[in-house]
Design a protein around this motif. Structure first.
Motif, PDB file in Angstrom:
ATOM      1  N   VAL A 186     -32.737 -23.152 -37.939  1.00 42.74           N
ATOM      2  CA  VAL A 186     -31.269 -23.045 -37.875  1.00 42.74           C
ATOM      3  C   VAL A 186     -30.674 -24.184 -37.044  1.00 42.74           C
ATOM      4  O   VAL A 186     -29.466 -24.394 -37.054  1.00 42.74           O
ATOM      5  CB  VAL A 186     -30.803 -21.687 -37.284  1.00 42.74           C
ATOM      6  N   LEU A 187     -31.527 -24.919 -36.345  1.00 36.85           N
ATOM      7  CA  LEU A 187     -31.031 -25.981 -35.470  1.00 36.85           C
ATOM      8  C   LEU A 187     -30.910 -27.335 -36.170  1.00 36.85           C
ATOM      9  O   LEU A 187     -30.271 -28.255 -35.645  1.00 36.85           O
ATOM     10  CB  LEU A 187     -31.958 -26.125 -34.256  1.00 36.85           C
ATOM     11  N   PRO A 246     -43.273 -22.154 -37.260  1.00 31.21           N
ATOM     12  CA  PRO A 246     -42.978 -23.058 -36.141  1.00 31.21           C
ATOM     13  C   PRO A 246     -44.060 -24.119 -35.985  1.00 31.21           C
ATOM     14  O   PRO A 246     -45.240 -23.844 -36.165  1.00 31.21           O
ATOM     15  CB  PRO A 246     -42.936 -22.127 -34.924  1.00 31.21           C
ATOM     16  N   LEU A 281     -47.312 -23.189 -22.092  1.00 35.43           N
ATOM     17  CA  LEU A 281     -47.491 -23.674 -23.465  1.00 35.43           C
ATOM     18  C   LEU A 281     -48.871 -23.289 -23.995  1.00 35.43           C
ATOM     19  O   LEU A 281     -49.018 -22.889 -25.161  1.00 35.43           O
ATOM     20  CB  LEU A 281     -47.302 -25.195 -23.480  1.00 35.43           C
ATOM     21  N   ASN A 336     -36.443 -34.487 -27.736  1.00 36.06           N
ATOM     22  CA  ASN A 336     -36.392 -33.037 -27.469  1.00 36.06           C
ATOM     23  C   ASN A 336     -35.741 -32.287 -28.629  1.00 36.06           C
ATOM     24  O   ASN A 336     -36.169 -31.185 -28.986  1.00 36.06           O
ATOM     25  CB  ASN A 336     -35.619 -32.757 -26.173  1.00 36.06           C
ATOM     26  N   LEU A 337     -34.710 -32.890 -29.214  1.00 31.40           N
ATOM     27  CA  LEU A 337     -34.025 -32.241 -30.332  1.00 31.40           C
ATOM     28  C   LEU A 337     -34.950 -32.107 -31.537  1.00 31.40           C
ATOM     29  O   LEU A 337     -34.984 -31.062 -32.188  1.00 31.40           O
ATOM     30  CB  LEU A 337     -32.778 -33.039 -30.722  1.00 31.40           C
ATOM     31  N   GLU A 363     -39.256 -16.486 -32.307  1.00 29.83           N
ATOM     32  CA  GLU A 363     -38.239 -17.442 -32.751  1.00 29.83           C
ATOM     33  C   GLU A 363     -37.062 -17.458 -31.779  1.00 29.83           C
ATOM     34  O   GLU A 363     -36.562 -18.521 -31.409  1.00 29.83           O
ATOM     35  CB  GLU A 363     -37.750 -17.100 -34.165  1.00 29.83           C
ATOM     36  N   ASN A 383     -38.051 -19.245 -28.627  1.00 32.09           N
ATOM     37  CA  ASN A 383     -38.125 -20.693 -28.877  1.00 32.09           C
ATOM     38  C   ASN A 383     -36.729 -21.299 -28.988  1.00 32.09           C
ATOM     39  O   ASN A 383     -36.487 -22.413 -28.508  1.00 32.09           O
ATOM     40  CB  ASN A 383     -38.910 -20.969 -30.160  1.00 32.09           C
ATOM     41  N   MET A 443     -40.150 -26.589 -33.407  1.00 28.72           N
ATOM     42  CA  MET A 443     -40.645 -25.346 -32.812  1.00 28.72           C
ATOM     43  C   MET A 443     -39.903 -24.115 -33.315  1.00 28.72           C
ATOM     44  O   MET A 443     -40.354 -22.998 -33.113  1.00 28.72           O
ATOM     45  CB  MET A 443     -40.535 -25.423 -31.284  1.00 28.72           C
ATOM     46  N   THR A 444     -38.751 -24.342 -33.949  1.00 26.39           N
ATOM     47  CA  THR A 444     -37.967 -23.211 -34.447  1.00 26.39           C
ATOM     48  C   THR A 444     -37.949 -23.178 -35.966  1.00 26.39           C
ATOM     49  O   THR A 444     -37.115 -22.505 -36.567  1.00 26.39           O
ATOM     50  CB  THR A 444     -36.527 -23.276 -33.898  1.00 26.39           C
ATOM     51  N   ALA A 484     -37.368 -29.454 -30.795  1.00 26.36           N
ATOM     52  CA  ALA A 484     -36.670 -28.156 -30.835  1.00 26.36           C
ATOM     53  C   ALA A 484     -36.591 -27.656 -32.270  1.00 26.36           C
ATOM     54  O   ALA A 484     -36.832 -26.472 -32.541  1.00 26.36           O
ATOM     55  CB  ALA A 484     -35.273 -28.301 -30.229  1.00 26.36           C
ATOM     56  N   ALA A 512     -27.362 -29.095 -36.747  1.00 29.02           N
ATOM     57  CA  ALA A 512     -26.734 -29.619 -35.527  1.00 29.02           C
ATOM     58  C   ALA A 512     -27.425 -30.906 -35.073  1.00 29.02           C
ATOM     59  O   ALA A 512     -26.774 -31.841 -34.603  1.00 29.02           O
ATOM     60  CB  ALA A 512     -26.772 -28.575 -34.412  1.00 29.02           C
ATOM     61  N   ARG A 513     -28.749 -30.956 -35.210  1.00 27.56           N
ATOM     62  CA  ARG A 513     -29.464 -32.191 -34.865  1.00 27.56           C
ATOM     63  C   ARG A 513     -29.001 -33.335 -35.761  1.00 27.56           C
ATOM     64  O   ARG A 513     -28.705 -34.435 -35.285  1.00 27.56           O
ATOM     65  CB  ARG A 513     -30.982 -32.002 -35.009  1.00 27.56           C
ATOM     66  N   ALA A 554     -35.215 -24.153 -26.753  1.00 22.14           N
ATOM     67  CA  ALA A 554     -34.753 -25.368 -27.440  1.00 22.14           C
ATOM     68  C   ALA A 554     -33.386 -25.772 -26.899  1.00 22.14           C
ATOM     69  O   ALA A 554     -33.134 -26.952 -26.630  1.00 22.14           O
ATOM     70  CB  ALA A 554     -34.694 -25.135 -28.948  1.00 22.14           C
ATOM     71  N   PHE A 557     -45.632 -26.624 -33.335  1.00 22.66           N
ATOM     72  CA  PHE A 557     -45.748 -27.031 -31.931  1.00 22.66           C
ATOM     73  C   PHE A 557     -46.675 -28.237 -31.870  1.00 22.66           C
ATOM     74  O   PHE A 557     -47.877 -28.085 -32.037  1.00 22.66           O
ATOM     75  CB  PHE A 557     -46.302 -25.891 -31.074  1.00 22.66           C
ATOM     76  N   TRP A 577     -46.471 -30.390 -29.182  1.00 21.37           N
ATOM     77  CA  TRP A 577     -46.743 -30.614 -27.765  1.00 21.37           C
ATOM     78  C   TRP A 577     -47.999 -29.868 -27.349  1.00 21.37           C
ATOM     79  O   TRP A 577     -48.193 -28.707 -27.722  1.00 21.37           O
ATOM     80  CB  TRP A 577     -45.601 -30.110 -26.900  1.00 21.37           C
ATOM     81  N   ALA A 604     -25.494 -23.154 -33.082  1.00 21.25           N
ATOM     82  CA  ALA A 604     -26.363 -22.638 -34.154  1.00 21.25           C
ATOM     83  C   ALA A 604     -27.190 -21.456 -33.653  1.00 21.25           C
ATOM     84  O   ALA A 604     -27.424 -20.485 -34.383  1.00 21.25           O
ATOM     85  CB  ALA A 604     -27.271 -23.743 -34.675  1.00 21.25           C
ATOM     86  N   THR A 644     -32.489 -29.174 -24.436  1.00 17.99           N
ATOM     87  CA  THR A 644     -31.591 -30.188 -24.982  1.00 17.99           C
ATOM     88  C   THR A 644     -30.224 -30.124 -24.325  1.00 17.99           C
ATOM     89  O   THR A 644     -29.254 -30.679 -24.837  1.00 17.99           O
ATOM     90  CB  THR A 644     -31.448 -30.015 -26.512  1.00 17.99           C
ATOM     91  N   VAL A 690     -26.185 -29.506 -28.117  1.00 18.55           N
ATOM     92  CA  VAL A 690     -25.588 -29.472 -29.469  1.00 18.55           C
ATOM     93  C   VAL A 690     -26.188 -28.335 -30.288  1.00 18.55           C
ATOM     94  O   VAL A 690     -25.671 -28.010 -31.357  1.00 18.55           O
ATOM     95  CB  VAL A 690     -25.791 -30.812 -30.221  1.00 18.55           C
ATOM     96  N   LEU A 691     -27.253 -27.719 -29.804  1.00 21.26           N
ATOM     97  CA  LEU A 691     -27.929 -26.673 -30.565  1.00 21.26           C
ATOM     98  C   LEU A 691     -27.386 -25.276 -30.280  1.00 21.26           C
ATOM     99  O   LEU A 691     -27.670 -24.328 -31.013  1.00 21.26           O
ATOM    100  CB  LEU A 691     -29.437 -26.698 -30.267  1.00 21.26           C
ATOM    101  N   ARG A 696     -50.166 -17.010 -30.310  1.00 26.34           N
ATOM    102  CA  ARG A 696     -50.005 -17.186 -31.767  1.00 26.34           C
ATOM    103  C   ARG A 696     -51.367 -17.126 -32.463  1.00 26.34           C
ATOM    104  O   ARG A 696     -51.516 -16.525 -33.527  1.00 26.34           O
ATOM    105  CB  ARG A 696     -49.324 -18.528 -32.075  1.00 26.34           C
TER     106      ARG A 696
END
Lengths: 379, 379
Positions: A244-245, A293, B302, A281-282, B278, B281, A288-289, A285, A248-249, B285, A295, A297, B248, B289, B244-245, B309
């Motif tokens: 859902v992000l 997902p 992490l 980071n965006l 979710e 996360n 990861m969502t 983000a 916006a990114r 997120a 990951f 990192w 959303a 950001t 900016v996220l 998971r």
């Protein structure tokens, strides 16, 4: 100014000397009839090219058109002089199938299928049905977050086009490379490169935003893992819209693109660092969502990211981080600070290997390596 | 059914026996004239309350009104039976300033200022200008991501209101607790609790969505760090809109809220796990950001998230993770799986401490602890 290293390449059975240092030499030649490739087919339809990896400051993640790899947003990167792929392509009527060797060994099925698809696209553009022998060598580990597909598909595209005796301008080379791997579009032009998202095959290409001598940045890469990615970038791009992000990114990417261009133009490291880290980071983000997902990192990546922020904020060391679709942490700094950054990274953990690179040039045609001809004689 | 434990509390100088087990006993009493608190001021205007911490499955992050703590989105949590704050409030005309002890020691300035602000809000509602002696004890570490402010402000609110001889219904108690700490609104009602965002002080309150016996979930908390947060939640909420996220995340929160309510109603762990992870996360997120970026995850967090998971997807262990504004990883599972989850967590690292809790009840009035009276006699 640094697009082609002087040297030789072989087209249609004869050696041709490159005296210039710019790929625009190719561009100024009249375009040949593409059908010539078919007509002139011979074992000497061979050429080699070298292209550099690149590290994106404004990331490419997600497509508006997956088949054409039209990206969701424009992106910006610097080429990495010291990380490159050298690829030799030989079109031959003696071949019945395309073959691919990577780092001297026959490639696995996944890589072969992807390269064949790209060769199909090149054959359509070059109007040939010849098959190709492709020999590709990286000087850096594949699949660990250093974009090997970018340099690989840029080098493959330039070598394949050149071996066919065809000259395409930089813009079209970039669009063709993009079909193989989105970020490969950015490994065609030299220096600091912007890939304009565009809305069609022709309008989605990369070009130099600033020469490589604009800013003496170095990418000090902390290699956290040499393991192959469980989920590669191409599959990952398809998941971006499940977050859902992502909208916006994407919508805010132009703002960051402008900011990073101003930062590079003015050599404003603080603005650069803030924007580059935010953009990384965006992207993560969104990853990861996504569903599922992603990951990329690892715990050590996170520790390095925190350290980098600390060095910048508390130690006044001009360095920032960015991560691609992998766990390695690209630490961007001035050349004069690179030894300090590398030393600090090594002090975090003995598990961290370091690879460094200055800003690199564009994809270039190079003489066919002696090693390639030697291997052919043996096999 | 579990809102008040039978017991005693002292109001207006006399003992009153609670025979019921529901806070609605309070609600059915006619409201007293709030000025009575002032008129009846005496050293016996004292009461104790206990409230539980809670862990949010759909997170609260960001406010539409910071002063009133009207949240950007509705949230949902479960109370944690085994993590609680016990608070005694004594209104007294003999006091010239409010005082606060936490875990037996005078509180620091930051906590004192925040509690005084909340007492000011309570004084306005209760129509008194008496000062209060507040004594608060947690049975879990503060400031490490287990929401101590939620249980603290819920217990403080109920104790302060009760000590004043005033009876407020659960909904208003929740709105008043919210003024002290947003998530404290959710520590007033029992069981699985939904905090409706609302758009005014009166409409932003929490209520039970499902009784605690609906699902035998356990929160197995991997304590990664006992260090205090560098940036507390209240400051963090103010940064949410700089990402900016955030829009959303907020716009999609209702969808996840519905999903997690269905999952709890149907005891559908797969849907629950997917939605809860979710949502966690998504909140992190937004945090990462924001400007400045907030990284609450530590490398060990992490590593645990990845393990959880893996346990679910490969080992078919029904467990999922969620993290608040801190590095500790809340692993949610069925009670029967809690020992296995705890053992697996301990195997990851000897640095990990484990705290477990089943679903808890709501905030309750309890007898004033003997220890409190003993401390007063000494001091």
């Amino acid at each position: 100014m640094d697009r082609v290293q002087p040297g030789h390449h072989t087209v249609r059975g004869r050696q041709r000397q490159w005296t210039g240092d710019n790929v625009s030499n190719i561009l100024k030649e009249p375009k040949v009839d593409n059908r010539e490739c078919l007509l002139m087919a011979s074992p000497d339809n061979i050429a080699s090219a070298r292209a550099h990896s690149n590290i994106a400051f404004i990331k490419y993640w997600g497509n508006r058109n997956h088949k054409l790899r039209l990206p969701a947003n424009s992106s910006l990167s610097m080429n990495l002089a010291d990380l490159h792929t050298t690829t030799t392509v030989e079109w031959s009527s003696a071949l019945t199938v395309d073959s691919l060797a990577i780092n001297g060994s026959p490639a696995g099925e996944t890589a072969l299928v992807r390269v064949r698809q790209h060769l199909d696209a090149l054959r359509r553009r070059l109007n040939t049905d010849l098959r190709a022998r492709v020999d590709s060598t990286n000087n850096f580990p594949m699949g660990a977050g250093i974009a090997s597909s970018a340099s690989a598909f840029a080098a493959l595209t330039l070598a394949a086009v050149t071996a066919c005796g065809t000259a395409l301008d930089e813009r079209e080379l970039s669009t063709m490379a993009r079909l193989g791997s989105g970020s490969a579009a950015r490994s065609i032009p030299p220096g600091f490169v912007e890939w304009r998202a565009g809305d069609s095959h022709e309008s989605s290409y990369a070009e130099t935003f600033a020469d490589r001598d604009r800013w003496d940045l170095v990418d000090v890469i902390a290699i956290v893992s040499r393991r192959h990615k469980r989920i590669g970038s191409s599959a990952g791009h398809r998941t971006a819209d499940s977050s859902v992000l992502q909208p916006a990114r994407v919508e805010s990417a132009e703002t960051r693109l402008r900011a990073v261009k101003i930062a590079i133009s003015e050599r404003d490291f603080e603005r650069f660092a803030r924007t580059v880290e935010e953009d990384s980071n965006l992207m993560h983000a969104v990853m990861m969502t996504s569903n599922p997902p992603l990951f990329y990192w690892q715990p050590l990546s996170l520790a390095i990211m925190e350290s980098v922020r600390h060095w910048r904020e508390s130690d006044a060391l001009q360095v920032c981080y960015t991560l691609d679709a992998g766990p390695n942490v690209h630490c961007i700094c001035r050349a004069s600070d690179a030894p300090a950054v590398a030393a600090k990274l090594r002090a975090i953990s003995p598990e961290i290997d370091i690879v460094q690179s200055r800003v690199g040039g564009g994809a270039t045609v190079i003489p066919v390596p002696v090693s390639y001809r030697a291997r052919l004689r043996v096999s």
